[in-house]
Each structure stands twice: as C-alpha cells, then as structure tokens.
Design a protein around this motif. Structure first.
Motif, mmCIF file in Angstrom:
data_model
loop_
_atom_site.group_PDB
_atom_site.id
_atom_site.type_symbol
_atom_site.label_atom_id
_atom_site.label_comp_id
_atom_site.label_asym_id
_atom_site.label_seq_id
_atom_site.Cartn_x
_atom_site.Cartn_y
_atom_site.Cartn_z
ATOM 1 N N LEU A 145 33.452 51.445 37.004
ATOM 2 C CA LEU A 145 34.881 50.786 36.372
ATOM 3 C C LEU A 145 35.762 50.037 37.149
ATOM 4 O O LEU A 145 36.042 50.880 38.229
ATOM 5 C CB LEU A 145 35.521 51.998 35.563
ATOM 6 C CG LEU A 145 34.738 52.848 34.583
ATOM 7 C CD1 LEU A 145 35.758 53.725 33.755
ATOM 8 C CD2 LEU A 145 33.962 51.942 33.503
ATOM 9 N N VAL A 146 36.091 48.800 36.985
ATOM 10 C CA VAL A 146 37.111 48.107 37.660
ATOM 11 C C VAL A 146 38.354 48.050 37.004
ATOM 12 O O VAL A 146 38.212 47.383 36.120
ATOM 13 C CB VAL A 146 36.349 47.006 38.327
ATOM 14 C CG1 VAL A 146 37.618 46.279 39.243
ATOM 15 C CG2 VAL A 146 35.242 47.022 39.062
ATOM 16 N N HIS A 147 39.545 48.657 37.307
ATOM 17 C CA HIS A 147 40.779 48.373 36.651
ATOM 18 C C HIS A 147 41.282 47.045 36.838
ATOM 19 O O HIS A 147 41.389 46.512 37.826
ATOM 20 C CB HIS A 147 41.583 49.673 36.780
ATOM 21 C CG HIS A 147 41.052 50.883 36.376
ATOM 22 N ND1 HIS A 147 42.010 51.940 36.257
ATOM 23 C CD2 HIS A 147 39.986 51.117 36.076
ATOM 24 C CE1 HIS A 147 41.435 52.810 35.742
ATOM 25 N NE2 HIS A 147 40.232 52.539 35.703
ATOM 26 N N SER A 148 42.060 46.657 35.903
ATOM 27 C CA SER A 148 42.588 45.338 36.129
ATOM 28 C C SER A 148 43.762 45.606 37.019
ATOM 29 O O SER A 148 44.361 44.636 37.336
ATOM 30 C CB SER A 148 43.336 44.902 34.618
ATOM 31 O OG SER A 148 44.069 45.874 34.167
ATOM 32 N N GLY A 149 44.313 47.026 37.090
ATOM 33 C CA GLY A 149 45.430 47.142 37.981
ATOM 34 C C GLY A 149 44.927 46.822 39.493
ATOM 35 O O GLY A 149 45.903 46.504 40.259
ATOM 36 N N LEU A 150 43.851 47.166 39.843
ATOM 37 C CA LEU A 150 43.127 46.806 41.111
ATOM 38 C C LEU A 150 43.226 45.532 41.239
ATOM 39 O O LEU A 150 43.561 44.686 42.513
ATOM 40 C CB LEU A 150 41.683 47.533 41.206
ATOM 41 C CG LEU A 150 40.993 46.932 42.317
ATOM 42 C CD1 LEU A 150 41.468 47.169 43.655
ATOM 43 C CD2 LEU A 150 39.453 47.382 42.421
ATOM 44 N N THR A 168 51.664 46.381 33.813
ATOM 45 C CA THR A 168 52.200 47.346 35.059
ATOM 46 C C THR A 168 53.902 47.410 34.866
ATOM 47 O O THR A 168 54.170 48.758 34.910
ATOM 48 C CB THR A 168 51.992 46.438 36.126
ATOM 49 O OG1 THR A 168 50.540 46.509 36.487
ATOM 50 C CG2 THR A 168 52.913 47.180 37.700
ATOM 51 N N VAL A 169 54.518 46.624 34.253
ATOM 52 C CA VAL A 169 56.078 46.746 34.048
ATOM 53 C C VAL A 169 56.162 47.925 32.927
ATOM 54 O O VAL A 169 57.112 48.734 33.061
ATOM 55 C CB VAL A 169 56.563 45.370 33.595
ATOM 56 C CG1 VAL A 169 57.859 45.605 33.083
ATOM 57 C CG2 VAL A 169 56.635 44.383 34.778
ATOM 58 N N ALA A 170 55.417 47.862 31.995
ATOM 59 C CA ALA A 170 55.447 48.896 30.778
ATOM 60 C C ALA A 170 55.460 50.385 31.352
ATOM 61 O O ALA A 170 56.022 51.180 30.837
ATOM 62 C CB ALA A 170 54.643 48.460 29.944
#
Length: 392
Positions: free
Chosen positions: A105-110, A280-282
């Motif tokens: 799994l690769v997170h969009s946050g990364l 991210t802001v959320a």
C-alpha cells in the motif's frame, strides 16, 4: 514499516507459528509451506483484505501514476517483482506498508510529501526490505516468545468479523504492538538505500525525505499528535529519526537532487495535488500543513493550488489576522493560471464580509464560469442576485 495507520495489514499478516525469531531471507515466489499454520491462515485473510481493498473506492484511478509506481517497485524488488501488487490509496498520512503476501500500500500522503521519484524509491525499498527479511514474522515470533500476543491475536480475529475495511479502525489500536525494532528499521533503511542505488536512482532522496518529514513534524500545531507519532509511528523517538538521517547522510556520496527531478515528479502527481493537499488540511494540523505547503511553494510551481490550500488552512484555523492572511493567499492564487475555481468563491465570501459587494459578485460569477457544473450553482446564483441588489 514507515508508519502504520492501516495497521490491519501489519497486525494480521505478522502471525507465524514458528518459535524462532529468525525467519531468514524470503525467496522469490515463497508462500507458507504448511497450509494449516497460523501464518497460512493470516496469509489468506490478507488476500480477502486485498479483494475488499480493490472494491473499496480508496484505490486511486490513475493509470499513469499506477504504472510509474508499480514499475518502480518492480525495479527495486528484482526477482520478487511477480510477488508484488501495488495499490495507491487516497489516505493523507505519510505511509507505505507491505504484507507478507506481497500486497503493498502506498498512501497519497507519502506521494504528496515526496519531492522526487528517488525519494519514493527509497521508501518503497525500505518496505521491500522489511518484506524480504521477514521482519514482521520475526517481530511476531519475538512477541509470542514474550507471551504478549494471545489477547491481541484474539481481539484481532474477533474484530475482523465485520469485514476487512470495517475492522481497520479497531485494529489500528494494536499497531504499536507490532512496531518494528530500531535494528529492523535501520536494516530496512540500509536495504532501501542499496535497492535504490542498484536501480540507478539517486540515493540523496533517502535522507531528504526524512529531513523534510522531520521539519513538518517540528512545525505541528498538535503536540499530542507529535507525541503519538514519536511513540507509535515513523518517529519512535526524536533521536531515532536523527539517527537515521546521520546514517543515510554518512552513506550517500551523490550530489543533491536536481530541480529537473523535482519538476518531473511534480508533473506526475499534479492531477491529484489539490485533492491531496485538502485531505491533509482536513486533518486540522495547521502548523504541519502550512510547513508542507510553504516547502512546496519554494519549488515555484502550482502557485494557484498551493496558495488556495494555504488560504483554506487560515480560514479553518481562525486565529487573529488569519482571515487577512487567507485573503492575501487567495489574491495570489487567482492571479495564477492554475487557480482552482473554489479560490474565487472563497475570496468572494471574504469580500462580502467586508461589504465589498461588487467584487464579491464578480468573483462568484468567475467561479461559476470556471465551474459550470458546480453542485452549489443554484445557491451561488441566488447569492449573486442578493449582492447585486445591494449594489443598486
């Protein structure tokens, strides 16, 4: 593992029946030899999880991005390429993780926080290192020998009854029980660096991504979150991340990454930039979000989107002078070619509050021109009529 928000993947997949803590190095194509073992049982549960994942709506549908990241993982893993299946999921936390059944799994946050594909390569190489050396299975064996896994395992299996995704939040509470040791993390760093170099990629990204992440953590406005990260996630302690950076800096001999590398990578993630930033802001960690957006702004690209994200941070935070800072950011945003339509709507709301009805109405009209299918179109049209009535 870099971090563990989706701890189900780690927790369920780390079970093994062997009393020894040494599971050796994985061979290509390796699967559990004893189909009656706990390891085999958990392996197939992970396959069920993977099926749920594919139909969850959380996997990002972007063939070009998927191909680039999958090819990268394949290049890093060599003979193990056929064992890996990569899923890019929309999840704002900085994370990548890998189960013993080959699901990565690769997170969009990364992907949002990385500045070059070489940085992503190091993180994926790090995760593949854990997979290759069976670190999760060894960690389970160590805990089993310490007689601390029984209650955890029982709770995990009970919590999984509602389906793979319904149990994620429940299982996340046990993630710290499966944290890798410092030695395993440093070994995975070393392997990640070796895989990156062997693939002909720039190893300078290894230290760079940790340094940037540490700066973001230091900027957090959520002290409790920082403490939790230090204890349960990528930052076991502050010295841990500093130790990693020192090790990587002492190992890397290549020059710093180039602006061309950064531009190429930003182009790859640009279609998702606004959504990932707003995710991210959320999370309402305004200090960390500001640090991230300001670091990204220094690259001189995507000004409209990044300034819009900064405005959202200020508007959500609501401290003294934040509305003025939001207005300034929005004015910069709409002056850029890539300004999101929403920037005009947000600016209009501030202008309306300042009784600048003419400009508020004008910016709402621009918003509708740029977003003709906006879900709030009827409401905005009514607002324009009201604003223009006050001008007359």
């Amino acid at each position: 593992m870099i971090a563990k928000p989706l701890a189900l993947m780690v927790a369920l997949a780390t079970l093994a029946a062997c009393a020894s803590t040494d599971h050796g190095t994985r061979t290509a194509g390796q699967k559990p030899s004893n189909l009656q073992s706990t390891e085999a049982s958990m392996w197939y549960q992970m396959e069920d999880f993977e099926k749920s994942l594919r139909h969850s709506g959380r996997v990002i549908d972007d063939p070009a991005l998927q191909a680039r990241i999958s090819d990268l993982a394949c290049t890093l893993s060599g003979a193990h390429c056929a064992d890996l299946r990569v899923y890019i999921i929309r999840e704002p936390s900085f994370n990548a993780s890998m189960a013993p059944n080959g699901m990565m799994l690769v997170h969009s946050g990364l992907l949002l926080r990385a500045e070059t594909i070489d940085e992503v390569a190091f993180v994926l190489g790090h995760e593949f290192g854990h997979f290759l050396e069976n670190h999760s299975l060894e960690q389970y064996a160590a805990m089993r020998n310490a007689n601390i896994t029984g209650a955890v395992v029982g709770s995990l299996l009970a919590g999984a009854g509602g389906g793979a995704f319904s149990s994620i939040g429940y299982v996340a509470g046990f993630s710290s029980a499966f944290a890798f040791s410092r030695e395993q993390e440093l070994e995975a760093d070393r392997l990640g660096l070796e895989f990156t170099q062997a693939a002909g990629l720039d190893p300078a990204g290894a230290a760079a991504i940790w340094k940037n992440l540490y700066s973001e953590m230091e900027a957090t406005s959520n002290r409790r979150k920082a403490k939790d990260l230090n204890r349960n996630g990528m930052f076991d302690t502050h010295p841990m991340i500093q130790e990693r950076v020192r090790f990587l800096d002492s190992t890397i001999v290549s020059p710093p990454q180039s602006n061309d590398q950064r531009r190429q990578y930003r182009e790859l993630i640009r279609p998702h930039l606004k959504d990932w930033l707003l995710d991210t802001v959320a999370g309402e960690d305004y200090g960390a979000s500001l640090a991230l957006s300001e670091r990204m702004l220094r690259q001189g690209e995507d000004i409209g989107i990044l300034q819009y994200a900064r405005a959202r941070i200020f508007l959500m935070r609501g401290e003294t002078d934040d509305k003025a800072q939001a207005e300034s950011a929005l004015l910069i945003s709409i002056g850029a070619a890539d300004a999101p339509a929403e920037a005009y709507r947000e600016l209009a709301a501030i202008q309306r509050d300042k009784s600048d009805m003419a400009n508020a109405a004008l910016n709402l009209r621009v918003y509708l021109e740029k977003a003709p299918d906006a879900a709030d179109r009827a409401l905005v049209e009514a607002q324009i009529i009201d604003l223009e009535d006050t001008i007359q």
